[in-house]
Design a protein around this motif. Structure first.
Motif, PDB file in Angstrom:
ATOM      1  N   ASP A  10       0.836  -1.201   0.000  1.00 51.09           N
ATOM      2  CA  ASP A  10       0.000   0.000   0.000  1.00 51.09           C
ATOM      3  C   ASP A  10       0.872   1.253   0.000  1.00 51.09           C
ATOM      4  O   ASP A  10       1.636   1.487   0.935  1.00 51.09           O
ATOM      5  N   HIS A  20      -7.204   3.571   2.429  1.00 52.33           N
ATOM      6  CA  HIS A  20      -7.133   3.283   3.872  1.00 52.33           C
ATOM      7  C   HIS A  20      -7.448   4.558   4.654  1.00 52.33           C
ATOM      8  O   HIS A  20      -8.223   4.531   5.617  1.00 52.33           O
ATOM      9  N   VAL A  42      -1.724   6.097  10.029  1.00 54.17           N
ATOM     10  CA  VAL A  42      -2.118   4.683   9.884  1.00 54.17           C
ATOM     11  C   VAL A  42      -1.290   3.938   8.837  1.00 54.17           C
ATOM     12  O   VAL A  42      -1.415   2.719   8.701  1.00 54.17           O
ATOM     13  N   LYS A  43      -0.423   4.663   8.123  1.00 50.66           N
ATOM     14  CA  LYS A  43       0.389   3.995   7.102  1.00 50.66           C
ATOM     15  C   LYS A  43       1.252   2.893   7.734  1.00 50.66           C
ATOM     16  O   LYS A  43       2.026   3.164   8.658  1.00 50.66           O
ATOM     17  N   GLY A  44       1.129   1.694   7.234  1.00 52.82           N
ATOM     18  CA  GLY A  44       1.935   0.572   7.710  1.00 52.82           C
ATOM     19  C   GLY A  44       1.400  -0.096   8.963  1.00 52.82           C
ATOM     20  O   GLY A  44       1.879  -1.161   9.352  1.00 52.82           O
ATOM     21  N   ILE A  45       0.424   0.521   9.607  1.00 55.29           N
ATOM     22  CA  ILE A  45      -0.068   0.022  10.899  1.00 55.29           C
ATOM     23  C   ILE A  45      -1.205  -0.988  10.686  1.00 55.29           C
ATOM     24  O   ILE A  45      -2.136  -0.736   9.923  1.00 55.29           O
ATOM     25  N   ARG A  47      -4.509  -3.424  11.076  1.00 59.12           N
ATOM     26  CA  ARG A  47      -5.903  -2.999  11.223  1.00 59.12           C
ATOM     27  C   ARG A  47      -6.260  -2.727  12.692  1.00 59.12           C
ATOM     28  O   ARG A  47      -6.780  -1.662  13.028  1.00 59.12           O
ATOM     29  N   SER A 116      -1.212  -5.741   5.242  1.00 60.04           N
ATOM     30  CA  SER A 116      -2.621  -5.830   4.857  1.00 60.04           C
ATOM     31  C   SER A 116      -3.097  -7.237   4.565  1.00 60.04           C
ATOM     32  O   SER A 116      -2.516  -7.960   3.756  1.00 60.04           O
ATOM     33  N   LYS A 117      -4.209  -7.590   5.197  1.00 57.88           N
ATOM     34  CA  LYS A 117      -4.846  -8.876   4.913  1.00 57.88           C
ATOM     35  C   LYS A 117      -5.531  -8.845   3.552  1.00 57.88           C
ATOM     36  O   LYS A 117      -5.928  -9.885   3.028  1.00 57.88           O
ATOM     37  N   ASN A 118      -5.667  -7.668   2.978  1.00 59.32           N
ATOM     38  CA  ASN A 118      -6.245  -7.537   1.633  1.00 59.32           C
ATOM     39  C   ASN A 118      -5.185  -7.612   0.535  1.00 59.32           C
ATOM     40  O   ASN A 118      -5.530  -7.497  -0.654  1.00 59.32           O
TER      41      ASN A 118
END
Ligand code: BG6
Ligand code: MG
Length: 218
Positions: A10, A20, A42-45, A47, A116-118
């Motif tokens: 991402d 995101h 939230v970048k890299g963090i 969920r 990311s799980k996506n």
């Protein structure tokens, strides 16, 4: 000598960080939390860690049960999945398809270290899944970024030592993880946000083997 590249997804391969940011922003607004710079934070963090950050910002971390927090995280993800629905190869960031092709042709190892799980869904949508047969499953991690675990596992998937790997990131938390893993960090984006990176590029079009080699020798 560098033999492998460990990629964030991402904001590095595709511009999903804005989705995101949008989906978290929606949730923060609903919760009444004012969070300047939420998108960068939230970048890299992961969920759940990102949800916890937002709740803490609003002093709300004790207002929800674990089950309610799961539901909030699921709500954000449902919104996010909606936003990525129509992604395709056109959403690959400038230069990244060519960079991956160069790495493959030159025989470098390529691994994915996305929180990311996506990630598998997105790679399939943008048609880059064949490059990423080696991806760290974020569900297996004890600690999310900025912990180095995901980048250490990425090197292991390539059968390389961290020192033989370059890690590419758009997140400050990611650069911290790459550095702590003992890999060479390439920061892509705002050089002030990513000041800890060994090498900085302001955008993906600058990410080429030649530019990286030049930066490492200079
Ligand atoms: C990272 C993003 O790649 O993945 C974060 O930079 C995001 O913003 C994290 O929170 C987790 O993503 P997902 O898809 O598992 O909710
Ligand atoms: Mg990222």
């Amino acid at each position: 000598d560098i033999k492998g590249f460990v990629f964030d997804l991402d904001g590095v391969i595709t511009d999903t960080s804005r989705y995101h940011a949008q989906a978290w922003g929606q949730l923060a607004t609903k919760l009444g939390v004012d969070y300047p710079n939420l998108g960068d934070a939230v970048k890299g963090i992961s969920r759940m860690d990102a949800l916890e950050m937002i709740l803490q910002k609003g002093g709300l971390e004790n207002n929800y049960t674990a089950t309610e927090k799961e539901a909030l995280a699921t709500e954000k993800n449902t919104n996010y999945v909606q936003l990525i629905q129509n992604m395709s190869a056109k959403d690959i960031l400038p230069g990244m398809a060519a960079f991956l092709a160069d790495l493959k042709r030159e025989g470098y190892g390529i691994a994915l270290a996305s929180a990311s799980k996506n990630a598998p869904t997105i790679l399939a949508k943008i048609g880059l899944q064949d490059y990423f047969t080696k991806t760290v499953d974020p569900a297996t991690l004890q600690h999310g970024k900025p912990d180095p675990e995901i980048f250490i596992k990425g090197a292991q998937l390539l059968d390389l030592m961290p020192a033989q790997c370059i890690g590419l990131e758009d997140a400050a938390a990611g650069i911290a993880g790459i550095n702590a893993a003992g890999e060479t960090s390439v920061g892509i984006g705002d050089p002030q946000l990513l000041h800890a990176a060994a090498i900085n590029f302001t955008d993906t079009s600058q990410v080429t083997l030649a530019n990286i080699q030049q930066a490492m020798n200079g």
